[in-house]
Design a protein around this motif. Structure first.
Motif, PDB file in Angstrom:
ATOM      1  N   SER A 234       1.118  -1.304   0.022  1.00 54.04           N
ATOM      2  CA  SER A 234      -0.128   0.047   0.082  1.00 54.04           C
ATOM      3  C   SER A 234       0.966   1.100   0.029  1.00 54.04           C
ATOM      4  N   GLU A 235       0.396   2.307  -0.407  1.00 57.58           N
ATOM      5  CA  GLU A 235       0.973   3.626  -0.387  1.00 57.58           C
ATOM      6  C   GLU A 235       0.247   4.837  -0.202  1.00 57.58           C
ATOM      7  N   PRO A 236       0.737   5.786   0.266  1.00 56.40           N
ATOM      8  CA  PRO A 236      -0.096   7.043   0.541  1.00 56.40           C
ATOM      9  C   PRO A 236      -0.628   7.354  -0.786  1.00 56.40           C
ATOM     10  N   PRO A 237      -2.209   7.889  -0.742  1.00 59.47           N
ATOM     11  CA  PRO A 237      -3.000   8.126  -1.919  1.00 59.47           C
ATOM     12  C   PRO A 237      -2.351   9.505  -2.492  1.00 59.47           C
ATOM     13  N   SER A 238      -2.237   9.725  -3.884  1.00 66.30           N
ATOM     14  CA  SER A 238      -1.761  10.472  -4.758  1.00 66.30           C
ATOM     15  C   SER A 238      -2.714  11.187  -5.702  1.00 66.30           C
ATOM     16  N   GLY A 239      -2.514  12.346  -5.732  1.00 70.16           N
ATOM     17  CA  GLY A 239      -3.488  13.309  -6.694  1.00 70.16           C
ATOM     18  C   GLY A 239      -2.620  13.589  -7.802  1.00 70.16           C
ATOM     19  N   VAL A 240      -3.217  14.655  -8.627  1.00 73.04           N
ATOM     20  CA  VAL A 240      -2.632  15.143  -9.836  1.00 73.04           C
ATOM     21  C   VAL A 240      -1.385  16.010  -9.128  1.00 73.04           C
ATOM     22  N   PRO A 241      -0.195  16.107  -9.681  1.00 74.39           N
ATOM     23  CA  PRO A 241       0.993  16.915  -8.925  1.00 74.39           C
ATOM     24  C   PRO A 241       0.609  18.312  -9.339  1.00 74.39           C
ATOM     25  N   ASP A 242       0.910  18.983  -8.295  1.00 77.24           N
ATOM     26  CA  ASP A 242       0.738  20.569  -8.276  1.00 77.24           C
ATOM     27  C   ASP A 242       1.880  21.138  -8.264  1.00 77.24           C
ATOM     28  N   PRO A 243       2.069  22.756  -8.726  1.00 77.26           N
ATOM     29  CA  PRO A 243       3.268  23.359  -8.651  1.00 77.26           C
ATOM     30  C   PRO A 243       4.264  23.097  -7.520  1.00 77.26           C
ATOM     31  N   GLY A 244       3.668  22.739  -6.072  1.00 77.68           N
ATOM     32  CA  GLY A 244       4.418  22.581  -4.817  1.00 77.68           C
ATOM     33  C   GLY A 244       5.177  21.510  -4.902  1.00 77.68           C
ATOM     34  N   ASP A 245       4.548  20.205  -5.677  1.00 77.69           N
ATOM     35  CA  ASP A 245       5.221  18.957  -5.897  1.00 77.69           C
ATOM     36  C   ASP A 245       6.342  19.033  -6.515  1.00 77.69           C
ATOM     37  N   PHE A 246       6.450  19.863  -7.854  1.00 77.39           N
ATOM     38  CA  PHE A 246       7.612  20.290  -8.570  1.00 77.39           C
ATOM     39  C   PHE A 246       8.720  20.938  -7.755  1.00 77.39           C
ATOM     40  N   LEU A 247       7.870  22.085  -6.848  1.00 77.84           N
ATOM     41  CA  LEU A 247       8.884  23.011  -6.417  1.00 77.84           C
ATOM     42  C   LEU A 247       9.699  22.256  -5.363  1.00 77.84           C
ATOM     43  N   TRP A 248       9.133  21.240  -4.721  1.00 78.04           N
ATOM     44  CA  TRP A 248      10.098  20.448  -3.839  1.00 78.04           C
ATOM     45  C   TRP A 248      10.613  19.233  -4.404  1.00 78.04           C
ATOM     46  N   GLY A 249       9.943  18.637  -5.438  1.00 78.38           N
ATOM     47  CA  GLY A 249      10.403  17.419  -6.050  1.00 78.38           C
ATOM     48  C   GLY A 249      11.844  17.520  -6.810  1.00 78.38           C
ATOM     49  N   VAL A 250      11.867  18.873  -7.389  1.00 81.65           N
ATOM     50  CA  VAL A 250      13.235  18.620  -8.332  1.00 81.65           C
ATOM     51  C   VAL A 250      14.559  18.896  -7.241  1.00 81.65           C
ATOM     52  N   PRO A 251      14.429  19.873  -6.407  1.00 84.28           N
ATOM     53  CA  PRO A 251      15.400  19.860  -5.341  1.00 84.28           C
ATOM     54  C   PRO A 251      15.695  18.439  -4.650  1.00 84.28           C
ATOM     55  N   LEU A 252      14.549  17.825  -4.182  1.00 85.77           N
ATOM     56  CA  LEU A 252      14.571  16.406  -3.695  1.00 85.77           C
ATOM     57  C   LEU A 252      15.372  15.492  -4.828  1.00 85.77           C
ATOM     58  N   ALA A 253      15.195  15.443  -6.134  1.00 82.70           N
ATOM     59  CA  ALA A 253      15.710  14.637  -6.821  1.00 82.70           C
ATOM     60  C   ALA A 253      17.234  14.838  -6.924  1.00 82.70           C
TER      61      ALA A 253
END
Length: 464
Positions: A234-253
């Protein structure tokens, strides 16, 4: 004018010519037939490894009256792993398989090296070495595939060996990544081919991995044995990515890629310590054996440090990480940030040491490292556990394999139904991590320019 890459280019006619060759149709038939015994052997290996792992970390502590493996448990376990591995890497043909830091590629494993590969993996993986089963399985699959054909055929058709070895590897790892498609894509992207050659390779790999998945699934159902395939129950429920996801996701990567590449660079240094540097005499067998044991104990110390720092089970930081990954994804909010950071540091350090000295695969632990950092970043404003997990999985896979397409497919397979929503973030994280990893590797090669790549170390002395 386009740059000449030297890779074959062909249109539909060239591809059709390859597919209609009599010899190629025979190769497809051989791949299908070989996929069955290879998959059976791989199923037996993974089932045995899983049972041994359960005995070492669950049954044995319980029989001693312990609720779980105590904090000191990794030290004797990893010491035993080093003692068992040392004679294999110094005495047996093939030295137990290639060192994990060298990646998953290379020529097919010769059949004579398969026993050493199996013994090395069974000496390491169940006892807690921070590596996965994918590399030994690929070596097992390629070696058995070559064993299934006559040596005269390989001599007469030298191109048969690499293709058949790739098909055997695909069959052997057909389900440990959760989908036979991941195995086929990994083999294909790792080969770096194009045009008709790509088509010629993809079909045997797809066919063999599909048959392998069928065998794994059938025998798992009939026997009741578990193969411990990488999956997220199981995994946490996911929605459509929003700007905040990319704002944090890119530096996380970016950070995940830097951590994974740092671990690989540490593994390269450790490999030089254990097996010798290219421009220096190779150590004796005895020195290699002693250094192998010392590195195994160092990995055990990293796992022990996690247990002491957090008061949690050392099993969470040991082994390939697939069980801990499932626990993280199922209930990320239950993990304190301090425990996540301790897991990240101890797992990454133990993984880096194991990459250069022990035997196993590099991918499974890297996925846990990426997922751990992603979950730790989940509480950031505008982010969340689901995008953090998705970005961490894709970035870590891309950084360690340097195969962005494979990494996206693998992360998508792990996320299951939520992968459609997460796909844009998966792709951006994988590409970002791939670019960062290549940049760091290029900078490291420039710094090491005085030691040209490709120089092989001197032969190890026969006595020691």
């Amino acid at each position: 004018m386009p740059e000449q890459t030297g890779r074959p280019v062909g249109g539909p006619d060239a591809v059709r010519a390859v597919l209609l060759k009599k010899g190629y149709l025979v190769l497809l038939l051989i791949s299908a037939v070989v996929g069955i015994p290879v998959s059976l052997a791989a199923f037996g290996f993974v089932s045995l490894e899983h049972e041994l792992q359960h005995w070492v970390w669950e049954s044995l502590p319980d029989s001693l009256g312990l609720d779980r493996a105590p904090w000191w448990w990794p030290l004797p376990a990893l010491l035993l792993a080093g003692l068992l591995l040392a004679p294999i890497v110094t005495r047996l043909p093939g030295r137990g398989g290639h060192v994990p830091v060298d990646g998953l590629g290379g020529p097919p494993t010769l059949p004579i090296a398969v026993p050493g590969v199996v013994l090395a993996a069974l000496a390491c993986l169940p006892l807690g070495v921070v590596l996965g089963p994918e590399a030994p399985l690929m070596a097992l699959g390629s070696g058995l595939a070559l064993l299934a054909v006559r040596p005269a055929w390989l001599t007469a058709k030298p191109q048969l060996g690499p293709v058949l070895g790739a098909a055997g590897s695909a069959a052997a790892i057909s389900t440990i990544f959760g989908s036979p498609l991941v195995a086929a894509v990994m083999i294909i992207e790792g080969a770096g081919l194009g045009g008709p050659q790509l088509t010629a390779l993809i079909l045997p790999c797809l066919l063999a991995s599909g048959i392998g998945a069928l065998v794994f699934t059938g025998f798992g159902h009939w026997t009741g044995l578990s193969i411990g395939a990488l999956s997220l129950p199981s995994e946490p429920p996911s929605g459509v990515p929003d700007p905040g996801d990319f704002l944090w996701g890119v530096p996380l990567a970016v950070v995940v890629a830097a951590i994974c590449v740092t671990g690989r660079l540490l593994g390269t240094r450790v490999k030089g310590y254990v097996t010798g540097l290219p421009d220096r005499p190779a150590p004796t067998r005895r020195a290699t054996a002693v250094r192998t044991v010392l590195c195994a104990v160092a990995v055990g110390a990293c796992i022990t440090a996690y247990a002491l720092l957090t008061g949690r089970s050392p099993e969470e930081a040991a082994l390939s990480g697939q069980a801990t990954l499932g626990e993280l994804a199922a209930d990320p909010a239950s993990w304190p940030v301090g425990a996540l950071l301790a897991l990240l540091v101890c797992k990454a350090l133990g993984w880096g040491i194991a990459l250069g000295s022990l035997r196993g695969g590099p991918i499974f632990p890297a996925l846990l490292i990426g997922a751990t950092l992603g979950i730790a970043c989940g509480p950031l404003p505008g982010f969340g556990f689901a995008p953090g997990l998705a970005a961490g999985l894709a970035a870590s896979a891309a950084a360690v394999t340097r195969l962005p397409v494979t990494s996206t497919v693998l992360a998508s397979a792990l996320l299951g139904a939520d992968s459609a929503n997460s796909m844009p973030l998966l792709i951006v994280a994988a590409v970002t991590a791939f670019v960062v990893a290549e940049t760091i590797h290029r900078a490291d090669r420039r710094r090491a320019g005085a030691a040209p790549a490709g120089r092989t170390p001197p032969e190890r002395p026969a006595e020691g």
